[in-house]
Design a protein around this motif. Structure first.
Motif, PDB file in Angstrom:
ATOM      1  N   PRO A 147      39.252  56.088 -26.648  1.00  0.00           N
ATOM      2  CA  PRO A 147      38.749  54.779 -27.033  1.00  0.00           C
ATOM      3  C   PRO A 147      37.356  54.753 -27.632  1.00  0.00           C
ATOM      4  O   PRO A 147      36.928  53.742 -28.169  1.00  0.00           O
ATOM      5  N   SER A 148      36.591  55.874 -27.520  1.00  0.00           N
ATOM      6  CA  SER A 148      35.209  55.830 -27.978  1.00  0.00           C
ATOM      7  C   SER A 148      34.702  57.229 -28.289  1.00  0.00           C
ATOM      8  O   SER A 148      34.880  58.155 -27.487  1.00  0.00           O
ATOM      9  N   THR A 149      34.031  57.366 -29.421  1.00  0.00           N
ATOM     10  CA  THR A 149      33.423  58.654 -29.763  1.00  0.00           C
ATOM     11  C   THR A 149      32.265  58.994 -28.832  1.00  0.00           C
ATOM     12  O   THR A 149      31.854  60.153 -28.754  1.00  0.00           O
ATOM     13  N   GLU A 150      31.736  58.006 -28.135  1.00  0.00           N
ATOM     14  CA  GLU A 150      30.636  58.256 -27.214  1.00  0.00           C
ATOM     15  C   GLU A 150      31.088  59.007 -25.959  1.00  0.00           C
ATOM     16  O   GLU A 150      30.269  59.588 -25.249  1.00  0.00           O
ATOM     17  N   LEU A 151      32.386  58.995 -25.691  1.00  0.00           N
ATOM     18  CA  LEU A 151      32.906  59.618 -24.476  1.00  0.00           C
ATOM     19  C   LEU A 151      33.363  61.048 -24.682  1.00  0.00           C
ATOM     20  O   LEU A 151      33.505  61.795 -23.702  1.00  0.00           O
ATOM     21  N   LEU A 152      33.639  61.439 -25.932  1.00  0.00           N
ATOM     22  CA  LEU A 152      34.190  62.770 -26.160  1.00  0.00           C
ATOM     23  C   LEU A 152      33.884  63.250 -27.566  1.00  0.00           C
ATOM     24  O   LEU A 152      34.133  62.542 -28.538  1.00  0.00           O
ATOM     25  N   ASP A 153      33.349  64.462 -27.644  1.00  0.00           N
ATOM     26  CA  ASP A 153      33.194  65.150 -28.921  1.00  0.00           C
ATOM     27  C   ASP A 153      34.450  65.985 -29.123  1.00  0.00           C
ATOM     28  O   ASP A 153      34.664  66.981 -28.436  1.00  0.00           O
ATOM     29  N   VAL A 154      35.292  65.590 -30.063  1.00  0.00           N
ATOM     30  CA  VAL A 154      36.598  66.231 -30.212  1.00  0.00           C
ATOM     31  C   VAL A 154      36.496  67.639 -30.787  1.00  0.00           C
ATOM     32  O   VAL A 154      37.505  68.359 -30.831  1.00  0.00           O
ATOM     33  N   THR A 155      35.316  68.052 -31.218  1.00  0.00           N
ATOM     34  CA  THR A 155      35.135  69.419 -31.706  1.00  0.00           C
ATOM     35  C   THR A 155      34.555  70.347 -30.644  1.00  0.00           C
ATOM     36  O   THR A 155      34.393  71.539 -30.885  1.00  0.00           O
ATOM     37  N   ASP A 156      34.242  69.794 -29.480  1.00  0.00           N
ATOM     38  CA  ASP A 156      33.650  70.580 -28.386  1.00  0.00           C
ATOM     39  C   ASP A 156      34.764  71.037 -27.457  1.00  0.00           C
ATOM     40  O   ASP A 156      35.300  70.250 -26.657  1.00  0.00           O
ATOM     41  N   LEU A 157      35.107  72.311 -27.520  1.00  0.00           N
ATOM     42  CA  LEU A 157      36.239  72.833 -26.765  1.00  0.00           C
ATOM     43  C   LEU A 157      36.064  72.646 -25.266  1.00  0.00           C
ATOM     44  O   LEU A 157      37.017  72.306 -24.551  1.00  0.00           O
ATOM     45  N   GLU A 158      34.865  72.849 -24.754  1.00  0.00           N
ATOM     46  CA  GLU A 158      34.657  72.720 -23.314  1.00  0.00           C
ATOM     47  C   GLU A 158      34.810  71.278 -22.852  1.00  0.00           C
ATOM     48  O   GLU A 158      35.337  71.015 -21.769  1.00  0.00           O
ATOM     49  N   GLN A 159      34.333  70.325 -23.658  1.00  0.00           N
ATOM     50  CA  GLN A 159      34.522  68.918 -23.311  1.00  0.00           C
ATOM     51  C   GLN A 159      36.004  68.563 -23.282  1.00  0.00           C
ATOM     52  O   GLN A 159      36.476  67.875 -22.362  1.00  0.00           O
ATOM     53  N   VAL A 160      36.723  69.014 -24.289  1.00  0.00           N
ATOM     54  CA  VAL A 160      38.154  68.711 -24.354  1.00  0.00           C
ATOM     55  C   VAL A 160      38.882  69.359 -23.179  1.00  0.00           C
ATOM     56  O   VAL A 160      39.750  68.737 -22.542  1.00  0.00           O
ATOM     57  N   ARG A 161      38.542  70.595 -22.856  1.00  0.00           N
ATOM     58  CA  ARG A 161      39.156  71.256 -21.708  1.00  0.00           C
ATOM     59  C   ARG A 161      38.902  70.495 -20.407  1.00  0.00           C
ATOM     60  O   ARG A 161      39.796  70.359 -19.561  1.00  0.00           O
ATOM     61  N   ALA A 162      37.687  69.980 -20.254  1.00  0.00           N
ATOM     62  CA  ALA A 162      37.342  69.252 -19.027  1.00  0.00           C
ATOM     63  C   ALA A 162      38.176  67.979 -18.896  1.00  0.00           C
ATOM     64  O   ALA A 162      38.628  67.628 -17.799  1.00  0.00           O
ATOM     65  N   VAL A 163      38.367  67.278 -20.026  1.00  0.00           N
ATOM     66  CA  VAL A 163      39.176  66.063 -19.989  1.00  0.00           C
ATOM     67  C   VAL A 163      40.624  66.400 -19.661  1.00  0.00           C
ATOM     68  O   VAL A 163      41.255  65.771 -18.795  1.00  0.00           O
ATOM     69  N   MET A 164      41.180  67.381 -20.330  1.00  0.00           N
ATOM     70  CA  MET A 164      42.582  67.738 -20.105  1.00  0.00           C
ATOM     71  C   MET A 164      42.829  68.231 -18.685  1.00  0.00           C
ATOM     72  O   MET A 164      43.920  68.037 -18.122  1.00  0.00           O
ATOM     73  N   ALA A 165      41.813  68.845 -18.081  1.00  0.00           N
ATOM     74  CA  ALA A 165      41.955  69.343 -16.716  1.00  0.00           C
ATOM     75  C   ALA A 165      42.137  68.216 -15.710  1.00  0.00           C
ATOM     76  O   ALA A 165      42.668  68.441 -14.612  1.00  0.00           O
ATOM     77  N   ARG A 166      41.716  67.013 -16.071  1.00  0.00           N
ATOM     78  CA  ARG A 166      41.910  65.880 -15.161  1.00  0.00           C
ATOM     79  C   ARG A 166      43.399  65.581 -14.988  1.00  0.00           C
ATOM     80  O   ARG A 166      43.814  65.072 -13.944  1.00  0.00           O
ATOM     81  N   TRP A 167      44.186  65.854 -16.016  1.00  0.00           N
ATOM     82  CA  TRP A 167      45.629  65.674 -15.927  1.00  0.00           C
ATOM     83  C   TRP A 167      46.321  66.918 -15.379  1.00  0.00           C
ATOM     84  O   TRP A 167      47.119  66.846 -14.466  1.00  0.00           O
ATOM     85  N   ARG A 168      45.993  68.060 -16.013  1.00  0.00           N
ATOM     86  CA  ARG A 168      46.673  69.308 -15.651  1.00  0.00           C
ATOM     87  C   ARG A 168      45.671  70.451 -15.716  1.00  0.00           C
ATOM     88  O   ARG A 168      45.418  71.029 -16.779  1.00  0.00           O
ATOM     89  N   PRO A 169      45.086  70.832 -14.575  1.00  0.00           N
ATOM     90  CA  PRO A 169      44.061  71.880 -14.569  1.00  0.00           C
ATOM     91  C   PRO A 169      44.566  73.224 -15.082  1.00  0.00           C
ATOM     92  O   PRO A 169      43.771  74.037 -15.559  1.00  0.00           O
ATOM     93  N   GLU A 170      45.857  73.447 -15.003  1.00  0.00           N
ATOM     94  CA  GLU A 170      46.389  74.751 -15.404  1.00  0.00           C
ATOM     95  C   GLU A 170      46.561  74.888 -16.918  1.00  0.00           C
ATOM     96  O   GLU A 170      46.822  76.003 -17.415  1.00  0.00           O
ATOM     97  N   LEU A 171      46.434  73.804 -17.673  1.00  0.00           N
ATOM     98  CA  LEU A 171      46.597  73.891 -19.125  1.00  0.00           C
ATOM     99  C   LEU A 171      45.534  74.803 -19.721  1.00  0.00           C
ATOM    100  O   LEU A 171      44.352  74.687 -19.414  1.00  0.00           O
ATOM    101  N   GLU A 172      45.953  75.671 -20.621  1.00  0.00           N
ATOM    102  CA  GLU A 172      45.020  76.555 -21.317  1.00  0.00           C
ATOM    103  C   GLU A 172      44.852  76.049 -22.749  1.00  0.00           C
ATOM    104  O   GLU A 172      45.712  76.269 -23.598  1.00  0.00           O
ATOM    105  N   ILE A 173      43.753  75.360 -23.003  1.00  0.00           N
ATOM    106  CA  ILE A 173      43.470  74.824 -24.336  1.00  0.00           C
ATOM    107  C   ILE A 173      42.838  75.946 -25.151  1.00  0.00           C
ATOM    108  O   ILE A 173      41.718  76.385 -24.862  1.00  0.00           O
TER     109      ILE A 173
END
Length: 437
Positions: A333-359
């Protein structure tokens, strides 16, 4: 200063190119100027993550009549993406993930969505009618999607699914989105929520949006100039002067601005647009969100995830295979919450749903920071629909054209084409031109 031409078109996205093609085919002299170094506007195919990705607008459908006419005209083909496959759904309740097979969870979402959009026929019986004829009560137009969902008193699972889906679909927090916008989209999809979802997120062009853009551009009988940002548009008794940032001054009898609402303020328009337009443009549209592509280890066919507007991503889901792994696409919903080019940020968000996912990789484009966009697609705030007619009204030969100004599918590729079709005869009337020469 160049000599006068008939029409200067600012922007070489779908709206600008269709307007240029249609006008030039009728003997109108056109010049298209585009600030970017490419065609397509908010559609953009780029080579990333080892494949060709749509960084902006992606999905098309035969129930989007204006884009479908272009697909038919140029013999383009479509293919289904993996977003239509539903096997497992994961959502967050109080920050904790819950999962269920799609056949169990999807009915919860469908029930909420059918209640949310069930009145589309009441307010928009004819989706493409002149906005002046829409009888949308002010009290309805003033409501947000969040207001309506709150009043449904859904259980916590259904609420989480509904908020995630709507925050993603509208690329904004649900309390900042006018409910009228979704009613319009649902009406244009046959007054059916499931079809609206299909129209919005299931089929893409086999050759990408760039293939269709290039085909349209090839039929323009006039100049298309890239890397020409516009600084000012001045109206006078003789016509218009368009000033570029490089200091060039172009003159024309009419100007078509295909600039997104949030980016219009970057152009010095003299004299100022009428107050009705300025109010809406100053408020801006609500879609200030993100789109992210992710390459993920393993096969995740049919998986989708939902969250509230605070996570950074409201929804993500399977898009298709990627060299034995999976390509996911997500929206926030907002660019202020996530930098979509930052792999570590994206991994942290995805881990909230499924920690085992390997991005493995991620990418995206910040359309809000993009100076020629300042937003993603059109999403109106509460109360803004009632001002749409003011935006569509030309001023002495100056026309606002594009998906942000469409009567029917505003926010879609089809809406950009629709708006161009609607305005071509208006421009010709302004010029005093016959339909053909």
């Amino acid at each position: 200063m160049t000599r006068d031409i008939d029409v200067i078109i600012v922007g070489a996205g779908f709206a600008g190119l269709i307007a240029a093609r249609e006008l030039s085919s009728r003997g109108i002299e056109v010049l298209v100027v585009e600030g970017r170094d490419r065609l397509g506007g908010r559609t953009w195919v780029d080579d990333r993550l080892g494949t060709r990705l749509e960084m902006g607008g992606t999905w098309v459908h035969w129930l989007s009549p204006h884009v479908w006419s272009e697909i038919t005209r140029y013999g383009a083909s479509i293919v289904e993406t993996g977003t239509g496959i539903a096997r497992e759904m994961t959502w967050l309740v109080d920050g904790e993930p819950r999962s269920a097979p799609a056949e169990e969870a999807a009915p919860l979402l469908d029930e909420a969505m059918n209640r949310l959009w069930g009145e589309s026929r009441t307010y928009f019986p004819y989706p493409y009618a002149d906005p002046a004829t829409y009888e949308v009560p002010e009290a309805v137009d003033a409501r947000s999607i969040g207001d309506v969902i709150d009043e449904m008193h859904l259980d916590e699972d259904a609420y989480a699914l509904a908020e995630g889906m709507m925050s993603a679909m509208f690329n904004a927090p649900i309390h900042s989105v006018g409910v009228t916008q979704g009613l319009r989209w649902t009406a244009a999809a046959g007054h059916d929520w499931a079809t609206m979802f299909e129209v919005s997120s299931l089929y893409k062009l086999v050759d990408g949006t760039r293939g269709l853009v290039d085909a349209i551009a090839a039929d323009v009988r006039g100049d298309i100039r890239l890397n020409v940002p516009v600084a000012a548009v001045e109206r006078n008794g003789q016509g218009f002067a368009v000033e570029t940032r490089s200091g060039e001054r172009l003159t024309a009898r009419s100007v078509i601005l295909t600039v997104p609402r949030n980016a219009v303020s970057a152009i010095d328009i003299r004299p100022a647009l009428d107050p009705g337009k300025r109010q809406l443009l100053d408020e801006g549209c609500a879609a200030l969100g993100t789109k992210v592509w992710m390459k993920v280890r393993g096969d995740h066919t049919g998986w989708s995830a939902y969250a509230d507007g605070s996570l950074g991503l409201s929804w993500c889901g399977y898009y298709g295979p990627a060299d034995g792994d999976s390509m996911l696409v997500g929206f926030g919903p907002s660019t202020e919450l996530l930098d979509v080019t930052d792999l570590e940020q994206v991994r942290a968000v995805m881990a909230r749903w499924r920690p085992e996912l390997e991005i493995l990789e991620c990418t995206g484009h910040d359309w809000v920071a993009d100076e020629f966009s300042r937003q993603t697609y059109l999403v109106q705030r509460p109360g803004q629909h009632r001002g749409l007619r003011a935006l569509q009204r030309p001023e002495d030969g100056l026309f606002l054209v594009g998906s942000d100004y469409a009567s029917g599918l505003g926010g879609y590729i089809s809406g950009a084409i629709e708006s161009a079709y609607e305005n071509v005869p208006r421009v010709m009337r302004h010029l005093g031109a016959e339909r053909t020469r």
